[in-house]
Design a protein around this motif. Sequence first.
Motif, PDB file in Angstrom:
ATOM      1  N   THR A 292       0.877  -1.192   0.217  1.00 23.26           N
ATOM      2  CA  THR A 292      -0.102   0.216   0.088  1.00 23.26           C
ATOM      3  C   THR A 292       0.938   1.211  -0.053  1.00 23.26           C
ATOM      4  O   THR A 292       1.782   1.366   0.846  1.00 23.26           O
ATOM      5  CB  THR A 292      -0.961   0.009   1.258  1.00 23.26           C
ATOM      6  OG1 THR A 292      -1.717  -1.373   1.340  1.00 23.26           O
ATOM      7  CG2 THR A 292      -1.895   1.107   1.106  1.00 23.26           C
ATOM      8  N   SER A 293       0.656   2.270  -0.961  1.00 25.03           N
ATOM      9  CA  SER A 293       1.461   3.590  -0.955  1.00 25.03           C
ATOM     10  C   SER A 293       1.079   4.423   0.276  1.00 25.03           C
ATOM     11  O   SER A 293      -0.027   4.215   0.830  1.00 25.03           O
ATOM     12  CB  SER A 293       0.927   4.084  -2.179  1.00 25.03           C
ATOM     13  OG  SER A 293      -0.575   4.638  -2.015  1.00 25.03           O
ATOM     14  N   GLY A 294       2.199   4.949   0.369  1.00 21.77           N
ATOM     15  CA  GLY A 294       1.870   6.325   1.652  1.00 21.77           C
ATOM     16  C   GLY A 294       2.700   5.627   2.965  1.00 21.77           C
ATOM     17  O   GLY A 294       2.533   6.320   3.965  1.00 21.77           O
ATOM     18  N   GLY A 295       3.295   4.369   3.090  1.00 20.31           N
ATOM     19  CA  GLY A 295       3.593   3.814   4.277  1.00 20.31           C
ATOM     20  C   GLY A 295       5.240   4.297   4.396  1.00 20.31           C
ATOM     21  O   GLY A 295       5.773   4.054   3.530  1.00 20.31           O
ATOM     22  N   THR A 296       5.364   4.805   5.551  1.00 17.99           N
ATOM     23  CA  THR A 296       6.801   5.176   5.831  1.00 17.99           C
ATOM     24  C   THR A 296       7.361   4.098   6.576  1.00 17.99           C
ATOM     25  O   THR A 296       6.909   3.732   7.526  1.00 17.99           O
ATOM     26  CB  THR A 296       6.881   6.545   6.519  1.00 17.99           C
ATOM     27  OG1 THR A 296       6.142   7.583   5.847  1.00 17.99           O
ATOM     28  CG2 THR A 296       8.278   6.888   6.937  1.00 17.99           C
ATOM     29  N   GLU A 297       8.593   3.683   6.326  1.00 21.25           N
ATOM     30  CA  GLU A 297       9.483   2.504   7.071  1.00 21.25           C
ATOM     31  C   GLU A 297       9.779   3.206   8.208  1.00 21.25           C
ATOM     32  O   GLU A 297      10.494   4.241   8.213  1.00 21.25           O
ATOM     33  CB  GLU A 297      10.432   1.982   5.964  1.00 21.25           C
ATOM     34  CG  GLU A 297       9.853   1.100   4.865  1.00 21.25           C
ATOM     35  CD  GLU A 297      11.156   0.467   4.276  1.00 21.25           C
ATOM     36  OE1 GLU A 297      12.063  -0.071   4.779  1.00 21.25           O
ATOM     37  OE2 GLU A 297      11.273   0.245   2.873  1.00 21.25           O
ATOM     38  N   SER A 298       9.755   2.067   9.440  1.00 22.44           N
ATOM     39  CA  SER A 298      10.107   2.622  10.590  1.00 22.44           C
ATOM     40  C   SER A 298      10.625   1.235  11.169  1.00 22.44           C
ATOM     41  O   SER A 298      10.005   0.099  10.878  1.00 22.44           O
ATOM     42  CB  SER A 298       9.231   3.142  11.574  1.00 22.44           C
ATOM     43  OG  SER A 298       9.664   3.272  12.845  1.00 22.44           O
ATOM     44  N   THR A 299      11.690   1.267  11.920  1.00 20.40           N
ATOM     45  CA  THR A 299      12.131   0.086  12.213  1.00 20.40           C
ATOM     46  C   THR A 299      12.415   0.073  14.064  1.00 20.40           C
ATOM     47  O   THR A 299      12.344   0.845  14.567  1.00 20.40           O
ATOM     48  CB  THR A 299      13.521  -0.250  11.805  1.00 20.40           C
ATOM     49  OG1 THR A 299      14.642   0.819  12.024  1.00 20.40           O
ATOM     50  CG2 THR A 299      13.515  -0.427  10.398  1.00 20.40           C
ATOM     51  N   VAL A 300      12.733  -1.186  14.483  1.00 20.68           N
ATOM     52  CA  VAL A 300      12.743  -1.370  15.813  1.00 20.68           C
ATOM     53  C   VAL A 300      14.062  -2.203  16.094  1.00 20.68           C
ATOM     54  O   VAL A 300      14.385  -3.251  15.431  1.00 20.68           O
ATOM     55  CB  VAL A 300      11.795  -2.214  16.497  1.00 20.68           C
ATOM     56  CG1 VAL A 300      11.824  -2.201  18.034  1.00 20.68           C
ATOM     57  CG2 VAL A 300      10.393  -1.679  16.011  1.00 20.68           C
ATOM     58  N   ARG A 301      15.130  -1.450  16.920  1.00 19.11           N
ATOM     59  CA  ARG A 301      16.214  -2.323  17.111  1.00 19.11           C
ATOM     60  C   ARG A 301      16.737  -2.140  18.700  1.00 19.11           C
ATOM     61  O   ARG A 301      16.430  -0.903  19.238  1.00 19.11           O
ATOM     62  CB  ARG A 301      17.642  -1.565  16.459  1.00 19.11           C
ATOM     63  CG  ARG A 301      18.705  -2.506  16.523  1.00 19.11           C
ATOM     64  CD  ARG A 301      19.748  -2.083  15.311  1.00 19.11           C
ATOM     65  NE  ARG A 301      20.895  -2.976  15.250  1.00 19.11           N
ATOM     66  CZ  ARG A 301      22.178  -2.730  15.892  1.00 19.11           C
ATOM     67  NH1 ARG A 301      22.279  -1.547  16.583  1.00 19.11           N
ATOM     68  NH2 ARG A 301      23.254  -3.317  15.527  1.00 19.11           N
ATOM     69  N   MET A 302      17.175  -3.163  19.225  1.00 18.70           N
ATOM     70  CA  MET A 302      17.601  -3.166  20.705  1.00 18.70           C
ATOM     71  C   MET A 302      18.714  -2.026  20.953  1.00 18.70           C
ATOM     72  O   MET A 302      19.534  -1.704  19.887  1.00 18.70           O
ATOM     73  CB  MET A 302      18.132  -4.351  21.255  1.00 18.70           C
ATOM     74  CG  MET A 302      17.168  -5.419  21.298  1.00 18.70           C
ATOM     75  SD  MET A 302      17.718  -7.102  21.826  1.00 18.70           S
ATOM     76  CE  MET A 302      18.666  -6.836  23.386  1.00 18.70           C
ATOM     77  N   THR A 303      18.679  -1.653  22.056  1.00 16.85           N
ATOM     78  CA  THR A 303      19.710  -0.541  22.434  1.00 16.85           C
ATOM     79  C   THR A 303      20.786  -1.311  23.485  1.00 16.85           C
ATOM     80  O   THR A 303      20.529  -2.328  23.865  1.00 16.85           O
ATOM     81  CB  THR A 303      19.281   0.792  23.255  1.00 16.85           C
ATOM     82  OG1 THR A 303      18.681   0.103  24.253  1.00 16.85           O
ATOM     83  CG2 THR A 303      18.259   1.192  22.058  1.00 16.85           C
TER      84      THR A 303
END
Length: 713
Positions: A292-303
């Motif tokens: 679906t268009s319009g989605g912005t990628e965002s990620t999750v990573r441990m610190t």
Amino acid sequence: MKRSIRTALSAIGALIVSLGLPAGTAHADDVAPRIDLRVLVVSDGGPATQAIAAELQSDGTPFTEVDLTQSGRPTIDAAFLSDTVDGRPRARFQAVVLPNDNPFASGSAEMTALATYEQTYSIPQVDAYTYARPEAGLSYPTSGYSGSLDGVTASVTAAGKSGPFGYLDGNVPFEDNSTSVAESYGYLSTPAAGADFTTYVDAPIPGGSGRGSLVGEYKHDGRRELVVTFVYNQYQEQFRLLSRGIVEWMTGGVHLGASRNYFAVHVDDVFLSDDRWNSQLNCTPGDIDCTTSGGTESTVRMTADDADYAVAWEQRQNFTLDLAFNGGGSVDEREDNDGTDQLADKLIADKNQFRWINHTYTHPFLGCVQNTTVVPWVCQTTASGATQWVSQSDINGEIANNKAWAQTNGLTLDSSELVTGEHSGLKVLPQQTVDNPNLAPALAANGVTWLASDNSRESTQRSAGSALTVPRYPMNVYYNAGRQADEVDEYNWIYTSRAQGGSGLCEDNPATTTCLSAPLSTSTGYSDYIVPLETRIDLGHVLSNDPRPHYIHQSNLAEDRIAYPVLDGVLDGYAALFADDTPVVNLRMKDIGVELQRRAAWQSAVAAGQVTAYRIGDTVTVQAPSGLAVTATAPSGTTQGTGSFGSAYAGAVSGWTTPSAGTLTLALPSSTASVTAVQPASTAAAKAAARKTAPRTRVPAGTTRKVAYSPHR
């Protein structure tokens, strides 16, 4: 004195004739009978006997089942129960399980034969679910209670703790998964006047001040019965908690097979970043199926702080996590941050706090070449229609490069273990119906013999070339969620109807057990619903003698750290139920694979009749095919040759051993109760035992099938 010996011999001789044994095989001074290590399960098709049979099957304990509802079944008589081998009386079964205290017609010759057999060889009997009545050592429940036990918390008595249920801390909670379905039923009663009855598990009598027996031992007429007065099925927690004690009681703690409570947790994608769920698009931008268009990628990573928290959590729970890592993720992080990766630095500094598993270098899909221009994706094909496969060279590189990265950073690996990204390379239905043919040679080239698979797709261990799979349970804590709100939103999307804004999965698949009647609150739904439900599901696996590991993702240890409430729920819930001598067994992946492999070989050999085991006095002899690992449980102090046998667990010793030349001999401690000679039986007492058939008992609908878990008991 001589006259009394003759009288005893005469009585035994008469008994042998009545049992159909050759005269002259029993001697009062030196003949100990042979007791075969096999259980007789007499079933009426009800859930209680089926549950006990399932427990024996899971443990690897041989049993013979006689279904009373089937025509053509064998007749239970003296010849069926016993005979003579090499001039020694043999009891074919070490224990008898009946649906109730007498499932036969009044005056039945079969019940008489069973009672005589039990008296003669000191064979215990389990009444899987019986009505409380004087014939079972209990008063009628008119002065006690008959009814639902849903949600009741029973208790192990002092006698139970010092006896067969000593592995429990005390409480035995009964499930109550549905307010609309009756799931349990039982009879609470006190011992009958004059009965030699010992209560092992009891519960308060509703409306009264006393407590009534649910499980107890009744001694009478030279026989011992374990009297169970509530109904259950093999999946219910109350049975899972008590099943070990039932088996240990009936076998005197000496039997083939073993049971332990296992829990292992694999954390996938360590050093990578996982894509985040998008609540507006109801998919995960960056995932191949989120177009679906319009989605912005965002990620999750441990610190690094998350890594510190993981170490502290392990130390608090005395539990080791298995980190399935992708070294390429750290390389990318350093490239994007001027050579810095604080997470990797911290985890590497604390590397000895974890077990490490190769998860490939960059986590690519290793099956067919994916065509992602359509949703769902399909396998790319050549012009001639042949499937295009990821090459052996590419698979080799992913495995070897991650090993090299681990070596450079001082991580200790077992090269025989591998988790591929998304379990790829193995078949993925419906798109990829076979394994990538390049997978098996790549595994062999890299020394991989244990390959993770998804238990929700393939629950049994199988071959992948020279490797064997290790099925893993996916936890309902999603890879694309680091925050509670994201987890709940995705959970709502999956498990609600289309009219409620959901995917409609449950409408299309009514058998799905985690469906929602309405969306959960994104602020409270995780802690109030998802955590207790997932905890109960996972704890159910732990209590089922199931070594398969569970898996989550590194994202679940980041941000809101949503995995820990579930893991704490399992471990804290377990600790509240079990004694210290019955800990959770936390195996690494290779050892789980070996356990599954041994079980499969053992079950196959037992089913084929290739295993013979018996006890004579304090000696156990097991004969099995050469090279087959044998599993057994015995009292503490049991020896094998000049050494000890097994390892301690739940107040006993158990384990696997591969005997030389296919014969295993165990010496039981002298304190272990044993039958030293054939005992004279009372014909009158045996006939009296068969006089009156047991009344019918109530079996609610929720016990005849598995009721889906709910968040609350």
